[in-house]
Design a protein around this motif. Structure first.
Motif, PDB file in Angstrom:
ATOM      1  N   ALA A  44      -0.507 -45.129 -36.547  1.00 46.13           N
ATOM      2  CA  ALA A  44       0.227 -46.310 -36.996  1.00 46.13           C
ATOM      3  C   ALA A  44       1.382 -45.882 -37.893  1.00 46.13           C
ATOM      4  O   ALA A  44       1.384 -44.784 -38.468  1.00 46.13           O
ATOM      5  CB  ALA A  44      -0.711 -47.260 -37.749  1.00 46.13           C
ATOM      6  N   GLY A  45       2.386 -46.755 -38.004  1.00 50.18           N
ATOM      7  CA  GLY A  45       3.506 -46.489 -38.902  1.00 50.18           C
ATOM      8  C   GLY A  45       4.402 -45.373 -38.410  1.00 50.18           C
ATOM      9  O   GLY A  45       4.587 -45.180 -37.204  1.00 50.18           O
ATOM     10  N   ASN A  46       4.957 -44.595 -39.336  1.00 52.91           N
ATOM     11  CA  ASN A  46       5.894 -43.522 -39.009  1.00 52.91           C
ATOM     12  C   ASN A  46       5.229 -42.157 -39.111  1.00 52.91           C
ATOM     13  O   ASN A  46       4.490 -41.889 -40.056  1.00 52.91           O
ATOM     14  CB  ASN A  46       7.102 -43.550 -39.946  1.00 52.91           C
ATOM     15  CG  ASN A  46       7.969 -44.777 -39.732  1.00 52.91           C
ATOM     16  OD1 ASN A  46       7.683 -45.605 -38.884  1.00 52.91           O
ATOM     17  ND2 ASN A  46       9.032 -44.900 -40.513  1.00 52.91           N
ATOM     18  N   ILE A  47       5.505 -41.305 -38.132  1.00 57.25           N
ATOM     19  CA  ILE A  47       5.071 -39.904 -38.166  1.00 57.25           C
ATOM     20  C   ILE A  47       6.293 -39.096 -38.581  1.00 57.25           C
ATOM     21  O   ILE A  47       7.233 -38.933 -37.799  1.00 57.25           O
ATOM     22  CB  ILE A  47       4.528 -39.464 -36.797  1.00 57.25           C
ATOM     23  CG1 ILE A  47       3.293 -40.299 -36.422  1.00 57.25           C
ATOM     24  CG2 ILE A  47       4.184 -37.973 -36.801  1.00 57.25           C
ATOM     25  CD1 ILE A  47       2.778 -40.069 -35.006  1.00 57.25           C
ATOM     26  N   THR A  48       6.315 -38.601 -39.813  1.00 60.65           N
ATOM     27  CA  THR A  48       7.518 -37.986 -40.374  1.00 60.65           C
ATOM     28  C   THR A  48       7.453 -36.469 -40.447  1.00 60.65           C
ATOM     29  O   THR A  48       8.421 -35.834 -40.849  1.00 60.65           O
ATOM     30  CB  THR A  48       7.771 -38.536 -41.786  1.00 60.65           C
ATOM     31  OG1 THR A  48       6.629 -38.238 -42.605  1.00 60.65           O
ATOM     32  CG2 THR A  48       7.997 -40.035 -41.761  1.00 60.65           C
ATOM     33  N   GLN A  49       6.310 -35.884 -40.082  1.00 56.43           N
ATOM     34  CA  GLN A  49       6.193 -34.427 -40.089  1.00 56.43           C
ATOM     35  C   GLN A  49       5.474 -33.963 -38.830  1.00 56.43           C
ATOM     36  O   GLN A  49       4.829 -34.767 -38.141  1.00 56.43           O
ATOM     37  CB  GLN A  49       5.440 -33.956 -41.333  1.00 56.43           C
ATOM     38  CG  GLN A  49       4.055 -34.540 -41.486  1.00 56.43           C
ATOM     39  CD  GLN A  49       3.418 -34.180 -42.834  1.00 56.43           C
ATOM     40  OE1 GLN A  49       4.088 -33.638 -43.711  1.00 56.43           O
ATOM     41  NE2 GLN A  49       2.146 -34.479 -42.993  1.00 56.43           N
ATOM     42  N   ASN A  50       5.601 -32.680 -38.524  1.00 59.21           N
ATOM     43  CA  ASN A  50       4.984 -32.141 -37.314  1.00 59.21           C
ATOM     44  C   ASN A  50       3.505 -32.492 -37.274  1.00 59.21           C
ATOM     45  O   ASN A  50       2.777 -32.271 -38.249  1.00 59.21           O
ATOM     46  CB  ASN A  50       5.163 -30.627 -37.251  1.00 59.21           C
ATOM     47  CG  ASN A  50       6.618 -30.230 -37.083  1.00 59.21           C
ATOM     48  OD1 ASN A  50       7.485 -31.068 -36.849  1.00 59.21           O
ATOM     49  ND2 ASN A  50       6.903 -28.939 -37.195  1.00 59.21           N
ATOM     50  N   THR A  51       3.078 -33.057 -36.142  1.00 62.65           N
ATOM     51  CA  THR A  51       1.710 -33.569 -36.012  1.00 62.65           C
ATOM     52  C   THR A  51       1.148 -33.164 -34.665  1.00 62.65           C
ATOM     53  O   THR A  51       1.868 -33.148 -33.664  1.00 62.65           O
ATOM     54  CB  THR A  51       1.705 -35.111 -36.148  1.00 62.65           C
ATOM     55  OG1 THR A  51       2.245 -35.467 -37.427  1.00 62.65           O
ATOM     56  CG2 THR A  51       0.308 -35.680 -36.009  1.00 62.65           C
ATOM     57  N   LYS A  52      -0.146 -32.866 -34.646  1.00 62.41           N
ATOM     58  CA  LYS A  52      -0.797 -32.484 -33.397  1.00 62.41           C
ATOM     59  C   LYS A  52      -1.956 -33.430 -33.107  1.00 62.41           C
ATOM     60  O   LYS A  52      -2.804 -33.677 -33.966  1.00 62.41           O
ATOM     61  CB  LYS A  52      -1.308 -31.041 -33.489  1.00 62.41           C
ATOM     62  CG  LYS A  52      -1.848 -30.499 -32.169  1.00 62.41           C
ATOM     63  CD  LYS A  52      -2.152 -29.013 -32.293  1.00 62.41           C
ATOM     64  CE  LYS A  52      -2.536 -28.405 -30.941  1.00 62.41           C
ATOM     65  NZ  LYS A  52      -2.755 -26.947 -31.024  1.00 62.41           N
ATOM     66  N   LEU A  53      -1.979 -33.960 -31.869  1.00 67.04           N
ATOM     67  CA  LEU A  53      -3.102 -34.789 -31.413  1.00 67.04           C
ATOM     68  C   LEU A  53      -4.008 -33.911 -30.555  1.00 67.04           C
ATOM     69  O   LEU A  53      -3.541 -33.227 -29.651  1.00 67.04           O
ATOM     70  CB  LEU A  53      -2.597 -35.981 -30.605  1.00 67.04           C
ATOM     71  CG  LEU A  53      -1.526 -36.864 -31.265  1.00 67.04           C
ATOM     72  CD1 LEU A  53      -1.239 -38.082 -30.392  1.00 67.04           C
ATOM     73  CD2 LEU A  53      -1.938 -37.292 -32.661  1.00 67.04           C
ATOM     74  N   VAL A  58       8.047 -33.038 -34.725  1.00 67.63           N
ATOM     75  CA  VAL A  58       7.548 -32.732 -33.382  1.00 67.63           C
ATOM     76  C   VAL A  58       6.122 -33.251 -33.264  1.00 67.63           C
ATOM     77  O   VAL A  58       5.254 -32.890 -34.064  1.00 67.63           O
ATOM     78  CB  VAL A  58       7.584 -31.217 -33.107  1.00 67.63           C
ATOM     79  CG1 VAL A  58       7.007 -30.921 -31.719  1.00 67.63           C
ATOM     80  CG2 VAL A  58       9.004 -30.680 -33.209  1.00 67.63           C
ATOM     81  N   LEU A  59       5.896 -34.105 -32.273  1.00 68.52           N
ATOM     82  CA  LEU A  59       4.549 -34.591 -31.974  1.00 68.52           C
ATOM     83  C   LEU A  59       4.013 -33.784 -30.798  1.00 68.52           C
ATOM     84  O   LEU A  59       4.543 -33.859 -29.692  1.00 68.52           O
ATOM     85  CB  LEU A  59       4.570 -36.080 -31.627  1.00 68.52           C
ATOM     86  CG  LEU A  59       3.218 -36.688 -31.226  1.00 68.52           C
ATOM     87  CD1 LEU A  59       2.243 -36.669 -32.398  1.00 68.52           C
ATOM     88  CD2 LEU A  59       3.393 -38.110 -30.689  1.00 68.52           C
TER      89      LEU A  59
END
Length: 428
Positions: free
Chosen positions: A52-61, A80-81
């Motif tokens: 939810a909301g904003n993803i503002t840093q590199n994130t891994k699912l 980078v997602l």
């Protein structure tokens, strides 16, 4: 003896390749393992993570989790997602979840043939338009004034800008992905699409992506400079592939399967819609107009009674080319439409336009007409032009079951052309 055996094998292989070079190709059925043609019947998973909301840093699912996409989720700040193969992301139907990769950010979603990444619905009775979809925004050229646009819908306008000067930019990788039941309607606007790519550059990877049961378009490309292959659109309500706003697109080895009973009420639905612009008043005609170079497409209406559906007015054209747009379509199959291709009524049939709109080595099957101009009763000029043997177009009236390898196989349909079918009569 070994030399003779090798020569026979090579000749046989060459023969098979020649027979399958129209429509989608491959010695094996590349739809196997990663696609799903009955997603309504797949068992839903329970989410254990919220996006939810904003993803503002590199994130891994990660595959070990199941994610629920709540509301409008933006990947911002050049983040980078990354999404692991096999990960399931569920678009929340209640909040109409939508994932937006903003300009400058990237999505690295590289699934595997045996472990695709899946975007789907959490509704108990899944249907087209349950959730928003996937939106990818980049900084490649578009033909709007100022070279910039905004994908507004009901999104934050400060986060939905696209377009720029970098045709070779990358918005990431989308590979071996399924997007199911997206395309929600927006009050006072259009529907979202399964996958919207706006202003993305040619370093963006778009391969082996299936969009099924979209409430809007399956694939919508607004401007940008794109290479795409092995795209599958299945039973969308609106267009399968839409290109506009100066898109420079090379589309290869891709499939669109339409139903006679699914269509937008606004202006009908097509497999391929090629337009120079959405609004003429916003278009900078000094910039490149839309140009699509497509080969080895299979565009199919899968009705078991094409003639009856055409008489009932349920089937329209497969391909629509609007004024000032250019399309080169080669080695492709169009089966079961009325007609196969429709040119905008504003398109004057002259040498200049015929150079921009090419159909070569085509297989037209079960179509009530092949290439027409909108609202024109006599289309003999176009039919004669594209019927010239120099273009090597083939015309047939063969039942779908006999034309394709195994299109009614519920689990593993095969939409490749049956060997030998391209030897059908070249006469109209």
């Amino acid at each position: 003896m070994k030399k003779i055996t090798l020569m026979i094998c090579l000749l046989l292989a060459a023969g098979v390749n020649a027979q399958q070079e129209k429509g989608i190709i491959g010695y094996a059925n590349w739809l196997d393992n990663w696609t799903e043609f009955k997603p309504q019947k797949t068992e839903s998973k329970d989410a254990n993570q919220i996006l939810a909301g904003n993803i503002t840093q590199n994130t891994k699912l990660m595959k070990k989790n199941v994610y629920i996409l709540q509301g409008n989720v933006y990947v911002t700040n050049n983040a980078v997602l990354t999404i692991d193969p096999g990960t399931v992301i569920i678009g929340d139907a209640a909040s109409k979840g939508t994932l937006i990769i903003t300009k400058g950010a990237k999505i690295m979603a590289e699934g595997q043939e045996t472990d695709p990444i899946i975007f789907t619905s959490n509704a108990s009775m899944k249907k087209a338009g349950d959730w928003g979809g996937l939106v990818v925004l980049g900084d490649a050229p578009i033909n709007k004034f100022g070279g910039a646009g905004s994908y507004t819908m009901d999104l934050d306008p400060s986060l939905t800008a696209y377009g720029g000067d970098n045709a070779a930019s990358s918005s990431g990788v989308l590979k071996f992905i399924r997007i199911e039941f997206a395309g929600r309607k927006v009050k006072g606007a259009d529907s979202f699409n399964g996958l919207t790519v706006a202003g993305a550059g040619n370093k963006t990877v778009l391969e082996n992506i299936m969009v099924s049961f979209s409430g809007g378009d399956s694939f919508a490309f607004y401007g940008g400079d794109l290479n795409a292959s092995q795209l599958v659109s299945y039973k969308s309500i609106n267009d399968d592939f839409k290109m506009t706003q100066g898109t420079q697109c090379r589309l290869y080895n891709s499939l669109a399967v339409r139903s006679s009973y699914l269509s937008s009420n606004r202006d009908g639905s097509r497999c391929l819609e090629v337009k120079a612009y959405e609004k003429k008043s916003e278009t900078d005609f000094t910039r490149k107009s839309t140009f699509v170079s497509a080969s080895n497409l299979t565009l199919l209406n899968d009705s078991e009674n094409i003639k009856a559906d055409i008489q009932a007015g349920l089937i329209k054209e497969a391909v629509y080319v609007a004024d000032n747009a250019a399309l080169e379509l080669k080695r492709s199959v169009i089966s079961g439409f009325n007609p196969a291709v429709l040119l905008d009524s504003q398109t004057v049939v002259n040498g200049e336009n015929l150079k921009k709109i090419k159909f070569e080595e085509m297989f037209f099957n079960q179509c009530t007409g092949n290439i027409f101009t909108e609202n024109k009763t006599d289309n003999s000029d176009l039919e004669n032009w594209y019927g010239n043997t120099i273009f090597s177009n083939v015309y047939s009236q063969t039942d779908n079951k006999e034309t394709f390898v195994d299109i009614y196989n519920a689990k593993r349909p095969d939409f490749r052309l049956q060997i030998g079918k391209i030897t059908a009569s070249s006469g109209k």
